[in-house]
Design a protein around this motif. Structure first.
Motif, PDB file in Angstrom:
ATOM      1  N   SER A 104       0.809  -1.218   0.000  1.00 33.44           N
ATOM      2  CA  SER A 104       0.000   0.000   0.000  1.00 33.44           C
ATOM      3  C   SER A 104       0.842   1.268   0.000  1.00 33.44           C
ATOM      4  O   SER A 104       0.339   2.337  -0.352  1.00 33.44           O
ATOM      5  CB  SER A 104      -0.935   0.023   1.219  1.00 33.44           C
ATOM      6  OG  SER A 104      -1.838  -1.057   1.183  1.00 33.44           O
ATOM      7  N   THR A 105       2.098   1.160   0.409  1.00 31.45           N
ATOM      8  CA  THR A 105       2.956   2.348   0.406  1.00 31.45           C
ATOM      9  C   THR A 105       3.209   2.780  -1.033  1.00 31.45           C
ATOM     10  O   THR A 105       3.496   1.943  -1.886  1.00 31.45           O
ATOM     11  CB  THR A 105       4.293   2.071   1.110  1.00 31.45           C
ATOM     12  OG1 THR A 105       4.955   0.969   0.468  1.00 31.45           O
ATOM     13  CG2 THR A 105       4.079   1.741   2.578  1.00 31.45           C
ATOM     14  N   GLY A 140       7.881  -0.985  -1.578  1.00 27.76           N
ATOM     15  CA  GLY A 140       7.200  -1.979  -0.761  1.00 27.76           C
ATOM     16  C   GLY A 140       7.038  -3.294  -1.502  1.00 27.76           C
ATOM     17  O   GLY A 140       7.233  -4.382  -0.924  1.00 27.76           O
ATOM     18  N   ALA A 141       6.709  -3.210  -2.800  1.00 27.95           N
ATOM     19  CA  ALA A 141       6.575  -4.424  -3.611  1.00 27.95           C
ATOM     20  C   ALA A 141       7.917  -5.124  -3.768  1.00 27.95           C
ATOM     21  O   ALA A 141       8.000  -6.358  -3.713  1.00 27.95           O
ATOM     22  CB  ALA A 141       6.002  -4.061  -4.983  1.00 27.95           C
ATOM     23  N   SER A 191       0.063  -0.044  -5.993  1.00 28.09           N
ATOM     24  CA  SER A 191      -0.382   0.782  -7.118  1.00 28.09           C
ATOM     25  C   SER A 191       0.792   1.360  -7.888  1.00 28.09           C
ATOM     26  O   SER A 191       0.593   2.142  -8.827  1.00 28.09           O
ATOM     27  CB  SER A 191      -1.274   1.924  -6.617  1.00 28.09           C
ATOM     28  OG  SER A 191      -2.443   1.406  -6.024  1.00 28.09           O
ATOM     29  N   GLY A 192       2.023   1.034  -7.501  1.00 22.53           N
ATOM     30  CA  GLY A 192       3.196   1.510  -8.220  1.00 22.53           C
ATOM     31  C   GLY A 192       3.369   3.015  -8.137  1.00 22.53           C
ATOM     32  O   GLY A 192       2.840   3.689  -7.243  1.00 22.53           O
ATOM     33  N   ASP A 193       4.117   3.556  -9.097  1.00 25.43           N
ATOM     34  CA  ASP A 193       4.382   4.997  -9.115  1.00 25.43           C
ATOM     35  C   ASP A 193       3.110   5.810  -9.358  1.00 25.43           C
ATOM     36  O   ASP A 193       3.044   6.992  -9.020  1.00 25.43           O
ATOM     37  CB  ASP A 193       5.399   5.334 -10.207  1.00 25.43           C
ATOM     38  CG  ASP A 193       6.734   4.623  -9.980  1.00 25.43           C
ATOM     39  OD1 ASP A 193       6.987   4.217  -8.835  1.00 25.43           O
ATOM     40  OD2 ASP A 193       7.505   4.476 -10.942  1.00 25.43           O
ATOM     41  N   GLU A 194       2.101   5.169  -9.958  1.00 28.82           N
ATOM     42  CA  GLU A 194       0.841   5.877 -10.227  1.00 28.82           C
ATOM     43  C   GLU A 194       0.169   6.337  -8.936  1.00 28.82           C
ATOM     44  O   GLU A 194      -0.656   7.259  -8.969  1.00 28.82           O
ATOM     45  CB  GLU A 194      -0.108   4.971 -11.017  1.00 28.82           C
ATOM     46  CG  GLU A 194       0.304   4.745 -12.454  1.00 28.82           C
ATOM     47  CD  GLU A 194       1.302   3.596 -12.599  1.00 28.82           C
ATOM     48  OE1 GLU A 194       1.591   3.221 -13.742  1.00 28.82           O
ATOM     49  OE2 GLU A 194       1.779   3.081 -11.579  1.00 28.82           O
TER      50      GLU A 194
END
Length: 349
Positions: free
Chosen positions: A55-56, A61-62, A87-90
């Motif tokens: 979630s970060t 985090g991934a 959600s990645g960089d988005e």
């Protein structure tokens, strides 16, 4: 005039993403060991912390979840949940475009990650699949910091660091300081970002000052490996291009093509396309859906589905260790995403 406005909008988004990634990376590096120790434990602790790390905002985090997974520290279900929450960089872009909805989305993805993690572990056990057979040892050069670097960051409040870095000022540090200071001035003058003094402009200025402090205080190793080589070279330019392209696509679609009517007539297919694009282990394509949501062209359910399936760059490290596991995780996320997202769309969300 429209191109200039789109360029400034994309520039603001890209720099905000850079500042947020810099702050997240700095905090993450400083607390790496404590976070790794916390994630060890029972099944639900693994689910909770893997989803929390996912979630970060950003990919750190991934990346950490992948490192823990290939070391056998978290289960298959936990990394499925972590990737769902990612959600990645988005995520940074969504925080600039619609912060309230973005936070609610992150919360929903976190809860979905917990539930789907538990379901995935139950299902994978019944299938008799043994995950991560080829993952013997993990190493992520951008996620594991050396002891010297951690010690350096622990001493960030020492004034001697300032004098040491300025005494032998490198060109990279000088260039980074000029870029951050220039953007700070542009934001303060209202040339980029909000044209009036409000909480957004104050937030941008505070974040710029924080990133300026980090750029001054960190070691040359951290500056080159973490900030320049990783954040700027690998992320920033791509984010700018995708942001500019997505904004231009939406603008052209609204100005010269009845994009809104087309999307509303084929909403289910738009949702499916968003989920399928989420399979690509890349930050960027999802920005099209972020911008369309910001323009009111798609409902929350489509944004949720696209965010649910995609995980930015989070899957890239795992692809080098186990293609089978990467495909399994993506398959689980695609099925879960289409099921939940389709349900939300049917309910009118």
């Amino acid at each position: 005039m429209a191109l200039l406005s789109i360029f400034k909008h994309a520039l603001m988004i890209s720099f905000f993403v850079f500042v947020m990634m810099l702050l997240v990376d700095f905090i993450d590096t400083a607390s790496r060991k404590q976070m790794s120790d916390l994630i060890k434990g029972g099944q639900w602790r693994q689910y909770f912390l893997a989803s929390f790390l996912g979630s970060t905002p950003g990919c750190l985090g991934a990346f950490m979840n992948v490192s823990l997974y290939v070391h056998g520290m978290i289960s298959f279900g936990a990394i499925v949940g972590g990737m769902i929450a990612t959600s990645g960089d988005e995520a940074f872009v969504m925080l600039t475009q619609f912060p309230g909805v973005a936070l609610a989305l992150f919360g929903l993805l976190f809860v979905a990650g917990l539930l789907c993690a538990w379901i995935s572990d139950k299902f994978i056990t019944r299938m008799g699949v043994i995950p991560c057979e080829s993952c013997l040892e993990a190493h992520c050069e951008h996620c594991i910091s050396s002891g010297d670097e951690a010690e350096r960051i622990a001493d960030i409040f020492r004034l001697t660091n300032l004098f040491e870095n300025f005494r032998s000022l490198s060109f990279t540090r000088f260039l980074l300081l000029v870029l951050i200071a220039s953007f700070l001035v542009l934001v303060a003058l209202g040339i980029i970002g909000p044209s009036v003094w409000n909480w957004k402009r104050i937030t941008f200025i505070v974040l710029c000052l924080g990133s300026l402090y980090i750029a001054i205080i960190v070691s040359e190793h951290y500056l080159h490996d973490h900030i320049w080589d990783h954040i700027i070279k690998r992320h920033l330019f791509q984010i700018f291009l995708w942001s500019f392209g997505a904004l231009l696509f939406v603008h052209m679609g609204l100005a010269y093509w009845n994009l809104k009517a087309f999307i509303h007539a084929h909403m289910l297919w738009i949702l499916v396309i968003g989920a399928i694009l989420g399979i690509v282990p890349e930050s960027g394509p999802h920005l099209i859906f972020v911008m369309m949501y910001a323009q009111g062209l798609i409902p929350f359910s489509v944004l949720f589905t696209a965010s649910f399936v995609q995980d930015g760059h989070g899957m890239l490290p795992l692809l080098s260790y186990s293609i089978k596991d990467s495909l399994l995780i993506k398959a689980f996320n695609l099925v879960f995403g289409l099921t939940i997202g389709g349900g939300l769309l049917a309910l009118g969300f």
